[in-house]
Design a protein around this motif. Structure first.
Motif, short mmCIF file in Angstrom:
data_model
loop_
_atom_site.label_atom_id
_atom_site.label_comp_id
_atom_site.label_asym_id
_atom_site.label_seq_id
_atom_site.Cartn_x
_atom_site.Cartn_y
_atom_site.Cartn_z
N VAL A 128 32.70 24.62 45.38
CA VAL A 128 34.19 24.44 46.11
C VAL A 128 34.71 25.97 46.11
CG1 VAL A 128 36.14 22.63 45.36
CG2 VAL A 128 35.50 24.39 43.69
N LEU A 129 35.32 26.45 46.43
CA LEU A 129 35.76 28.04 46.96
C LEU A 129 36.74 28.19 46.28
CD1 LEU A 129 35.68 30.81 47.81
CD2 LEU A 129 36.01 30.19 50.05
N HIS A 130 36.91 28.92 45.01
CA HIS A 130 38.53 28.74 44.51
C HIS A 130 39.05 29.98 44.20
CE1 HIS A 130 40.19 29.33 39.81
NE2 HIS A 130 40.41 28.46 40.62
N TYR A 131 40.20 30.34 44.56
CA TYR A 131 40.90 31.42 44.77
C TYR A 131 41.68 31.19 43.35
CZ TYR A 131 44.72 34.30 46.36
OH TYR A 131 45.54 35.27 46.25
N SER A 132 41.83 32.94 42.39
CA SER A 132 42.25 32.83 41.36
C SER A 132 42.99 34.40 41.40
CB SER A 132 40.74 32.72 39.96
OG SER A 132 41.27 32.70 39.13
N THR A 133 43.80 33.86 40.91
CA THR A 133 44.66 35.06 39.89
C THR A 133 45.04 35.32 38.20
OG1 THR A 133 47.06 33.97 40.78
CG2 THR A 133 46.46 35.56 42.82
N ILE A 134 45.02 33.82 37.75
CA ILE A 134 45.18 34.29 37.25
C ILE A 134 43.85 34.72 35.53
CG2 ILE A 134 44.74 32.23 34.65
CD1 ILE A 134 45.39 29.85 36.69
N GLY A 135 44.86 35.74 34.62
CA GLY A 135 43.96 36.51 34.35
C GLY A 135 43.64 38.29 34.78
N GLN A 136 44.16 38.18 35.65
CA GLN A 136 43.62 39.31 36.36
C GLN A 136 44.93 39.53 37.31
OE1 GLN A 136 40.59 40.05 37.06
NE2 GLN A 136 39.86 38.30 36.09
N ASP A 137 45.11 40.83 38.06
CA ASP A 137 46.30 42.02 37.99
C ASP A 137 46.19 40.62 39.62
OD1 ASP A 137 47.77 42.95 39.81
OD2 ASP A 137 46.44 44.77 40.02
N GLU A 138 47.71 40.30 40.00
CA GLU A 138 48.24 39.40 41.35
C GLU A 138 47.70 40.31 42.62
OE1 GLU A 138 51.53 36.63 40.98
OE2 GLU A 138 50.64 36.05 39.36
N ASP A 139 47.82 41.63 42.33
CA ASP A 139 47.24 42.16 43.56
C ASP A 139 45.89 42.54 43.88
OD1 ASP A 139 50.32 42.88 44.24
OD2 ASP A 139 49.44 44.67 42.72
N ASN A 140 45.10 42.00 42.88
CA ASN A 140 44.03 41.58 42.79
C ASN A 140 42.77 40.26 42.70
OD1 ASN A 140 40.85 42.67 43.18
ND2 ASN A 140 40.89 43.19 41.20
N PRO A 141 43.45 39.69 43.65
CA PRO A 141 43.25 38.57 43.43
C PRO A 141 41.23 38.00 43.60
CG PRO A 141 43.36 38.65 45.82
CD PRO A 141 43.97 39.87 45.59
N ARG A 142 41.15 37.16 42.87
CA ARG A 142 39.76 36.47 42.79
C ARG A 142 38.76 35.38 44.13
NH1 ARG A 142 37.25 40.94 39.93
NH2 ARG A 142 38.98 41.86 38.85
N TYR A 143 37.67 35.57 44.58
CA TYR A 143 36.98 34.39 44.63
C TYR A 143 35.94 33.77 44.44
CZ TYR A 143 39.93 35.19 48.85
OH TYR A 143 41.87 35.28 49.48
N TYR A 144 36.04 32.39 44.13
CA TYR A 144 34.12 31.91 43.32
C TYR A 144 34.08 31.16 43.97
CZ TYR A 144 36.73 35.10 39.25
OH TYR A 144 36.78 35.88 38.60
N LEU A 145 32.22 30.87 43.66
CA LEU A 145 31.91 29.68 44.17
C LEU A 145 31.71 28.75 42.81
CD1 LEU A 145 29.47 30.86 46.89
CD2 LEU A 145 31.51 29.41 47.67
N HIS A 146 32.58 27.94 42.72
CA HIS A 146 32.15 27.16 41.93
C HIS A 146 31.56 25.51 41.91
CE1 HIS A 146 33.64 29.92 39.04
NE2 HIS A 146 34.83 29.42 39.40
N ASP A 147 30.91 25.72 41.05
CA ASP A 147 30.41 24.05 41.90
C ASP A 147 31.14 23.26 40.91
OD1 ASP A 147 27.22 24.74 41.64
OD2 ASP A 147 27.35 25.07 39.56
N CYS A 148 32.34 22.77 40.71
CA CYS A 148 32.98 22.12 40.24
C CYS A 148 34.56 22.76 40.13
CB CYS A 148 32.91 21.12 39.61
SG CYS A 148 32.83 21.85 37.57
N TYR A 149 35.36 21.87 40.35
CA TYR A 149 37.01 22.46 39.71
C TYR A 149 37.97 21.36 39.09
CZ TYR A 149 41.48 23.93 39.82
OH TYR A 149 42.18 24.58 39.43
N PRO A 150 38.37 21.40 38.59
CA PRO A 150 38.16 22.07 37.22
C PRO A 150 36.69 22.49 36.11
CG PRO A 150 40.26 21.01 36.23
CD PRO A 150 39.25 20.04 37.64
N ALA A 151 36.24 23.45 36.09
CA ALA A 151 35.58 23.60 35.80
C ALA A 151 35.13 22.86 34.29
CB ALA A 151 35.03 25.48 34.67
#
Length: 185
Positions: A128-151
């Protein structure tokens, strides 16, 4: 008459050998022209379609290698040069669609099952291509390539089977990004 023909032949042979010796004054043979296939190949991501197509023929390209700043092998974070709303909007349009193709030239490296966000309640046992704002500044979103979702489903048999299935493509993907100086370890 025969003598004249012999002189012409001798002169032409002498001229040919003279020209051949002048064409390479360093004594080395010219190397044949070769092109590294990596230089001619472009990495891009588009909607999954199952069709064979090149980067220039794809109208639904979501992002290319030019948009990637780096990819972290350890965390699987993919950082884009412009982490802006325009990229998110393009990806969000694929939220309900079946998959994204990660392509290297004409070849599909692997298919990402979905684009997901932190609030997604579905379970995916494949990439999955995971878009995340949890635990991060919402103005600085992060994208991840995870093997599954949820972890928490990383140890599921289906996830493990998909990890194994995608291993060679992951290696190609990371080597390609490394060749473009876009890989963090």
């Amino acid at each position: 008459m025969k003598t004249m023909k012999l002189w012409r032949i001798a002169f032409m042979m002498l001229a040919a050998s003279f020209l051949a010796s002048c064409s390479s004054n360093d004594g080395e043979h010219e190397k044949p022209f070769t092109v590294c296939p990596v230089d001619q190949t472009k990495f891009y991501v588009c909607e999954a379609s199952g069709e064979t197509r090149g980067a220039t023929a794809v109208i639904d390209t979501l992002f290319t290698e030019d948009d990637i700043e780096w990819f972290n092998v350890s965390t699987r974070e993919i950082r884009f040069k412009k982490q802006d709303e325009q990229l998110f909007k393009k990806l969000k349009m694929n939220y309900h669609k079946e998959g994204l193709e990660f392509r290297l030239g004409e070849n599909v490296l692997f298919e990402v099952s979905r684009f997901v966000s932190d609030i997604d309640s579905r379970i995916f046992y494949d990439l999955v291509l995971h878009y995340s704002t949890i635990g991060q500044d919402e103005d600085n979103p992060r994208y991840y390539l995870h093997d599954c979702y949820p972890a928490q489903f990383i140890n599921d048999e289906r996830t493990k089977a998909n990890i194994k299935k995608n291993a060679m493509q992951w290696e190609t993907f990371t080597k390609y990004l490394e060749s473009k100086s876009k890989l963090k370890k």
